[in-house]
Enzyme design. Structure first.
Site, PDB file in Angstrom:
ATOM      1  N   TYR A   1       1.149  -1.238   0.033  1.00  0.00           N
ATOM      2  CA  TYR A   1       0.135  -0.329  -0.271  1.00  0.00           C
ATOM      3  C   TYR A   1       1.112   0.715   0.104  1.00  0.00           C
ATOM      4  CZ  TYR A   1      -3.217   3.962   1.876  1.00  0.00           C
ATOM      5  OH  TYR A   1      -3.538   5.227   1.566  1.00  0.00           O
TER       6      TYR A   1
ATOM      7  N   ARG B   1       2.152   8.770  12.514  1.00  0.00           N
ATOM      8  CA  ARG B   1       1.571  10.270  13.442  1.00  0.00           C
ATOM      9  C   ARG B   1       0.212  10.346  13.302  1.00  0.00           C
ATOM     10  NH1 ARG B   1       3.228  14.997   9.878  1.00  0.00           N
ATOM     11  NH2 ARG B   1       0.731  14.327   8.357  1.00  0.00           N
TER      12      ARG B   1
ATOM     13  N   ARG C   1     -10.262   5.040   8.677  1.00  0.00           N
ATOM     14  CA  ARG C   1      -9.411   5.212   7.766  1.00  0.00           C
ATOM     15  C   ARG C   1      -8.160   4.231   8.690  1.00  0.00           C
ATOM     16  NH1 ARG C   1      -6.737   9.067   5.573  1.00  0.00           N
ATOM     17  NH2 ARG C   1      -6.354   8.584   3.200  1.00  0.00           N
TER      18      ARG C   1
ATOM     19  N   PHE D   1      15.987  19.533  -1.762  1.00  0.00           N
ATOM     20  CA  PHE D   1      14.456  19.788  -1.414  1.00  0.00           C
ATOM     21  C   PHE D   1      13.911  18.239  -0.825  1.00  0.00           C
ATOM     22  CE2 PHE D   1      11.539  16.848  -4.461  1.00  0.00           C
ATOM     23  CZ  PHE D   1      10.385  17.858  -3.995  1.00  0.00           C
TER      24      PHE D   1
END
Length: 413
Positions: free
Chosen positions: A168, A212, A225, A285
């Site tokens: 997933y 989290r 969920r 980044f």
């Protein structure tokens, strides 16, 4: 008052916070004038302020591609996240999403707040997408198609095993890592990274978010969920939602620590991926979110507050990470420091203590062997002095100087 208190407690945050504010203002000024691009960049700021800041590290061409890549996947994610959409409606949209991005007229109303605006005005994203170079378009289409298919699969499938969990996370985040690597390569600035390393970059971030966001996900209306794998949580409770109840706090924290330990397995791949980047802008980044991830895991580990609300790094520490992350030495230093923080919280009675310590020590070994730990400023682990009394003394000294100056220059009558 909470922000002011945090600043007084951590005055070292002041300069990075000011720099962060200036960077945010600068980013706002860089929004292109064309209406569709203006929509995309303003929407980027609204749906992910932190991502909007790190994306500014990139050159214009690559920045535009990454902005659209992010918004396309954010829109796809909005469809997946909306639990009010019937499955027979949702699945076909997920499977066809990679085709919708070529359609300037397509939109689908779902989600809430800014995400609903994104979906209602998705034609702006499609218009911008069609202006990207062909190599960027192909990479974005390929990842969107694979991600949509993976999301559709897990609409109809529970996350049962750890293998399911990894699969997933691959679909919703590992593919993001692969896609970004393709965009970097299409820009000509980087070699194409191995898929396994790109995948680990995504999994490390996604697993951190899933850990989290436990409470937010389990309380989702109209339907919870559930992304924590049954193979892990079933060792501690009968139902995943049982973790949020106070009477299960001990077992909940043990389960949380098990989840964090699972996420730590991706640290070595993450460090290897970052160490092989050449372009400084791409490096920053990529590096900043990964440091934020290990920092967040350190905050969450052994912390029952994960089941009471949102646990995250304070804004000042986030600003420090953004300000100070410039080289691989900074990354090794941050990973080492946050690993030390996490390690200090490990209780030897925890069922996974041995495994947790083993994974932390492996990462710390990589950081030490880099030879870079003495080349960076440590800003995470240290016994911070109490600056407040010092600030008070300095304040009164300043007042005394001003008073003395005014007294000396006071006219005589």
């Amino acid at each position: 008052m909470g922000t002011l208190g945090a600043i007084l407690k951590h005055p070292v945050d002041i300069y990075p916070l000011l720099k962060l504010r200036m960077a945010a203002k600068h980013a706002e000024k860089q929004i292109p004038p064309e209406p569709h691009w203006a929509f995309c960049y303003s929407m980027l700021h609204r749906v992910s302020r932190s991502f909007a800041l790190v994306i500014q590290q990139l050159g214009t061409e690559l920045r535009n591609a990454v902005c659209i890549f992010y918004l396309v996947l954010r829109a796809l994610d909005t469809v997946e996240d909306d639990t009010s959409i019937p499955t027979d409606v949702k699945v076909p949209i997920l499977l066809a999403f990679h085709r919708h991005i070529y359609d300037r007229d397509w939109h689908f109303s779902c989600g809430t707040k800014d995400y609903k605006v994104l979906m209602d005005q998705f034609h702006n994203v499609s218009t911008a997408f069609l202006e990207l170079g062909e190599g960027y378009q192909e990479a974005i289409e390929d990842i969107t198609k694979k991600m949509g298919a993976g999301m559709a699969k897990f609409i109809l499938k529970e996350v049962e095993s750890i293998d399911d969990y990894d699969e997933y996370c691959h679909y919703v985040a590992g593919l993001v890592g692969l896609g970004l690597s393709k965009l970097f390569h299409a820009s000509g600035l980087e070699d194409l990274a191995p898929d396994s390393l790109s995948n680990s970059m995504g999994l490390f971030l996604q697993k951190t978010n899933i850990i989290r966001d436990y409470l937010e996900d389990i309380n989702e209306i109209p339907k919870s969920r559930m992304f924590w794998p049954r193979e892990i949580w079933s060792k501690y409770v009968n139902k995943l939602e049982d973790l949020k109840y106070e009477e299960n706090s001990v077992k909940a924290v043990q389960c949380l620590n098990d989840m964090v330990t699972n996420a730590l397995i991706h640290m070595d791949d993450t460090l290897k991926y970052l160490s092989e980047l050449r372009d400084p802008a791409i490096f920053r980044f990529c590096a900043i979110p990964q440091i934020m991830a290990i920092g967040t895991l350190a905050m969450c580990y052994n912390n029952v507050d994960v089941f009471r609300g949102v646990v995250k790094m304070r804004r000042g520490l986030t600003a420090q990470v953004i300000h100070q992350t410039k080289t691989m030495a900074d990354v090794y230093g941050a990973f080492f420091d946050f690993s030390c923080m996490l390690k200090s919280k490990v209780d030897n009675s925890d069922p996974n203590a041995v495994k947790t310590l083993s994974r932390l020590e492996a990462a710390q070994k990589s950081c030490r062997e880099s030879g870079a730990l003495n080349k960076r400023k440590s800003y995470i682990i240290r016994n911070e002095p109490s600056y407040i009394p010092v600030l008070i003394v300095l304040f009164f000294i300043l007042l005394s100087i001003i008073f003395a100056y005014l007294s000396a220059n006071r006219p005589s009558y």
